[in-house]
Design an enzyme around this catalytic site. Sequence first.
Site: not given
Length: 494
Positions: A186-187, A268, A290, A299, A464
């Site tokens: 997954l990049i 995720k 990553g 994470q 924004c």
Amino acid sequence: MYYLLKLFPEITIKSRSVRRHMIRCLASNVRNTLRPLDPRVKVQERWDILQVALPDDLIPAHQEEMQERLTRIPGIHEVQAVEEVDFDGLEDIARQVVPLWQQAIAGRRFRVTAKRRGEHDFTSADMERHLGTQLLAAAPTARVDLRHAEVEVPVQVVDARLRLIRQRWPGLGGYPLGMQGQAMTLISGGYDSPVAAWRMIRRGIKSHFLFFNLGGPEHERGVREVTHHLWQRYSLSHRVNFISVPFEPVVAEILKTVPDSLMGVVLKRMMVRAASRIAQRARVPALVTGDAIAQVSSQTLTNLALIDEASSLPVLRPLLTEDKQAIIDQARRIDTARFAEAMPEYCGVISKRPHTRARRDQVAAAEAGFDFGVLDAAIEAATLTRSDSLGDTMVPAPQALLTLDSPAALAAADDVSVIDIRPPGEREEAPLALPEVPRLEIPFYELQQRAEALPDDRRYLLYCDQGVMSRLQALHLHDRGLTHFGVYRNTASR
């Protein structure tokens, strides 16, 4: 002259059958990497090395490129440029070897390592002693150190030929690409995921690339560039796939249905859920990310475990225990940092108070209201590009955007409206004060669907907090032909 490729040391301790298989695989990878430059390249397999012979009439630019490619092929410990010459005894060997190493050992500790094959009237130890003596005489500031040498002087004699090592370059190491199967990486185009992909490539894993597009064509353009770089530089021997999944509708659904504190974890989970389905369809047995422990709120160990539960395939994390600076340093060494530095930082969702230890029942309740038909549609809309076509199918460069950066500039333009694209919660916490300018409030996740309905006799500037989301959305609209959209960045308030 030819090249000797020394094997990665871990290859040499494998069983005889595994070692032979790895050597055959490495030889094939070398051929696949070099022969596009010249099909006359010859690769010979030996028990402890590979020998690569280039055509004598090879143009210098192609020879230099081949040398560079050899140093980036997984499985190679060292690349040696070798010239074979005749010799007549130890004195003749010293006469030819000493000039090559005299400057390299000056002021440094060195040792001579001699290898000999065939019938001779001297031993390998004789060669080492004699050459050591001659080198010390030629370079008086050097000294011999057999245990802690700074410079190793290799000398090889095969029958009546002396191998002179003209140059040496460190190789990439690792295992031959393809030996350990394949995975789906997954990049995102930041620092982490390209380094994770590179580490898997170095360990012999053929890595495909899966991109979840959260920011339109400009986001995809940058990720395609770094993916093409990784493939061309480190895994050219194998063609792999680049898969792009349009994930903006999924983000919009999360923002509408998922509590703020759980948005990051749910996003995720949606990614690995989609990734496992796409990988299984392609018969790829594992995912790679990553992630590094505690780098962001999603994470933590607790949240990573919840994310993994959404995948039916194992999720590999080669950077799990790395510090961020160590990851950035490695990105610079493999030349992917420049892509991350040039790419706008984009987060699909930003929670104000994210859960670092989300509970399984909370996540299940949050996903209960999610329309999984949106996820199914994103997976079905995924596009696939072969790695050897990535350079030919880059997304076109964007047009220049109209950008105003102060209330005064807005007031001077009588045909401009500002669209506040922040989510409702952010607008309520920090209202945008522009009393003299027409203003609309359309969250970014609804903008792409509502933009065409707006009158085209005005110019619309998107706003924004940081200017990143507004720029990405405006570029996305430009790619759809809606060129009357631009960006408002209130730099005076920062």
